[in-house]
Write a protein that holds these residues in place. Structure first.
Motif, PDB file in Angstrom:
ATOM      1  N   GLY A 186     -14.288 -16.949  11.837  1.00  0.00           N
ATOM      2  CA  GLY A 186     -14.435 -15.532  12.172  1.00  0.00           C
ATOM      3  C   GLY A 186     -14.051 -14.627  11.017  1.00  0.00           C
ATOM      4  N   GLU A 187     -12.970 -14.966  10.312  1.00  0.00           N
ATOM      5  CA  GLU A 187     -12.533 -14.146   9.169  1.00  0.00           C
ATOM      6  C   GLU A 187     -13.535 -14.245   8.009  1.00  0.00           C
ATOM      7  OE1 GLU A 187     -10.352 -11.914   9.045  1.00  0.00           O
ATOM      8  OE2 GLU A 187      -9.301 -12.309  10.922  1.00  0.00           O
ATOM      9  N   ARG A 227      -6.525 -12.943  19.818  1.00  0.00           N
ATOM     10  CA  ARG A 227      -5.943 -14.132  19.174  1.00  0.00           C
ATOM     11  C   ARG A 227      -4.428 -14.086  19.413  1.00  0.00           C
ATOM     12  NH1 ARG A 227      -7.243 -11.650  14.407  1.00  0.00           N
ATOM     13  NH2 ARG A 227      -7.651 -10.011  15.916  1.00  0.00           N
ATOM     14  N   GLU A 241     -10.778 -19.377  14.036  1.00  0.00           N
ATOM     15  CA  GLU A 241     -10.314 -18.078  13.538  1.00  0.00           C
ATOM     16  C   GLU A 241     -10.700 -17.896  12.069  1.00  0.00           C
ATOM     17  OE1 GLU A 241      -6.394 -15.173  13.634  1.00  0.00           O
ATOM     18  OE2 GLU A 241      -6.187 -17.254  14.307  1.00  0.00           O
ATOM     19  N   THR A 286     -17.638 -12.166  19.971  1.00  0.00           N
ATOM     20  CA  THR A 286     -16.531 -12.321  19.017  1.00  0.00           C
ATOM     21  C   THR A 286     -16.052 -10.985  18.465  1.00  0.00           C
ATOM     22  OG1 THR A 286     -17.478 -14.450  18.354  1.00  0.00           O
ATOM     23  CG2 THR A 286     -15.827 -13.492  16.901  1.00  0.00           C
ATOM     24  N   PHE A 287     -17.019 -10.140  18.079  1.00  0.00           N
ATOM     25  CA  PHE A 287     -16.675  -8.870  17.429  1.00  0.00           C
ATOM     26  C   PHE A 287     -17.191  -7.688  18.237  1.00  0.00           C
ATOM     27  CE2 PHE A 287     -17.358 -12.020  13.976  1.00  0.00           C
ATOM     28  CZ  PHE A 287     -16.033 -12.134  13.569  1.00  0.00           C
ATOM     29  N   GLU A 314     -14.464  -5.565  13.820  1.00  0.00           N
ATOM     30  CA  GLU A 314     -13.192  -5.722  14.535  1.00  0.00           C
ATOM     31  C   GLU A 314     -13.321  -6.852  15.543  1.00  0.00           C
ATOM     32  OE1 GLU A 314     -11.108  -2.415  16.362  1.00  0.00           O
ATOM     33  OE2 GLU A 314     -12.241  -1.054  15.076  1.00  0.00           O
ATOM     34  N   TRP A 315     -12.300  -7.686  15.630  1.00  0.00           N
ATOM     35  CA  TRP A 315     -12.291  -8.761  16.619  1.00  0.00           C
ATOM     36  C   TRP A 315     -12.336  -8.179  18.034  1.00  0.00           C
ATOM     37  CZ3 TRP A 315     -12.278 -14.070  15.982  1.00  0.00           C
ATOM     38  CH2 TRP A 315     -12.035 -14.553  14.705  1.00  0.00           C
ATOM     39  N   GLU A 316     -13.186  -8.719  18.886  1.00  0.00           N
ATOM     40  CA  GLU A 316     -13.123  -8.434  20.321  1.00  0.00           C
ATOM     41  C   GLU A 316     -12.309  -9.525  21.013  1.00  0.00           C
ATOM     42  OE1 GLU A 316     -16.135  -7.943  24.135  1.00  0.00           O
ATOM     43  OE2 GLU A 316     -16.756  -7.148  22.196  1.00  0.00           O
ATOM     44  N   ARG A 340     -16.346 -11.960   8.893  1.00  0.00           N
ATOM     45  CA  ARG A 340     -15.944 -10.571   8.641  1.00  0.00           C
ATOM     46  C   ARG A 340     -16.030 -10.249   7.142  1.00  0.00           C
ATOM     47  NH1 ARG A 340     -10.676  -9.153   9.711  1.00  0.00           N
ATOM     48  NH2 ARG A 340     -11.238  -7.026  10.284  1.00  0.00           N
TER      49      ARG A 340
END
Length: 297
Positions: A272-273, A293, A269, A221-222, A288-290, A276
């Motif tokens: 994920g946020e 989106r 999403e 994910t990141f 940082e997103w890998e 973070r």
């Protein structure tokens, strides 16, 4: 954008095509248009004649992707079997279509006694995605093996870009906007097929043991921040098993998000946020997103 305003194609053009079945998370909306070109010439002609204002996005296996629930405007291009061939073209070099999987590339390398490409076995995607994202795992990166790649530009022209022009950094390239990778040359080093197979087996076993491969997920994910492992930061922030709607942080590998059944892309999403946010609060590190989106929320 009506069908009669689009260029004629020899491949397949589908309106309002659901993308959820085509991506690993099995969530998200539809493509306004999904184009599956018959061959390279079909893709070039279509892009040349398409209104330059229409956005175009390439889609591979959809492993590293969140398609937002509002769908993707414009045209999504998916390269099929015509772009999935791998041949031994020169000394220790494979000529790979952009639709070829990492498994096919690494297996062909093995059969031709080419070592150094084993890590591709572990990346769930296609050559086009590897080249765009500088895909890597288990000590290898695409920048280490890429000779050059063929790309179709947004205006339909074909260019061959050497590795030096791609500006590779960690999980990033400076591939021109709108360029669609259609082929790449990878070069390895001499090796024995049995040794190459043994390394591929080792990588497969390691991946099976550590990653939730049987789940609806999007891969890592990141990105790993400098000097840190993303999974460790997520774990230390107390996010192992954290849920949002039908989305969950994997218990097995905390840098993987899962769709446990009926998650929306918004759930995934948002989770994920939240991860973070918690990591930033706990460690001061901004993940940082890998995962890419795309589309409309």
């Amino acid at each position: 954008m009506m069908a009669d305003t689009l260029p004629k194609v020899e491949g397949k053009l589908t309106a309002q095509a659901p993308l959820a079945p085509l991506v690993w998370f099995k969530s998200g909306g539809a493509a306004q248009w999904l184009f599956e070109p018959r061959d390279r010439a079909d893709l070039q002609t279509f892009l040349r004649d398409l209104d330059p204002a229409v956005p175009v996005m390439a889609l591979g296996l959809g492993s590293n992707l969140i398609v937002r629930d509002g769908g993707v405007p414009g045209v999504v291009v998916r390269l099929g079997k015509a772009f999935a061939k791998v041949t031994n073209s020169a000394d220790l070099t494979l000529d790979c279509g952009a639709g070829a999987s990492g498994i096919l590339v690494s297996s062909t390398a093995r059969d031709n006694g080419i070592a150094g490409l084993e890590f591709l076995r572990s990346i769930p995607g296609t050559v086009g995605g590897f080249v765009r994202m500088n895909g890597g795992a288990y000590g290898g990166e695409v920048k280490d093996i890429l000779v050059d790649c063929d790309v179709v530009m947004r205006d339909g022209s074909l260019r061959t870009l050497p590795v030096a022009e791609l500006g590779y950094t960690y999980r990033h390239s400076e591939l021109p906007d709108g360029a669609i990778v259609v082929a790449a040359r990878f070069k390895g080093r001499p090796g024995k097929s049995e040794d190459i197979q043994a390394e591929m087996d080792r990588i497969s076993a390691s991946r099976e043991a550590s990653q939730p491969l049987r789940s609806k997920t999007g891969g890592s994910t990141f990105k790993n921040p400098e000097g840190h492992k993303a999974w460790q930061l997520v774990d230390e922030a107390g996010c192992r098993g954290l849920t949002r709607g039908g989305a969950q942080v994997s218990e097995k590998h905390t840098n993987f998000l899962l769709n446990t059944g009926d998650a929306t892309s918004t759930d995934i999403e948002a989770l994920g946020e939240e991860v973070r946010r918690r990591v930033k609060e706990k460690s001061g590190v901004t993940l940082e997103w890998e995962i890419q989106r795309v589309g409309i929320k």
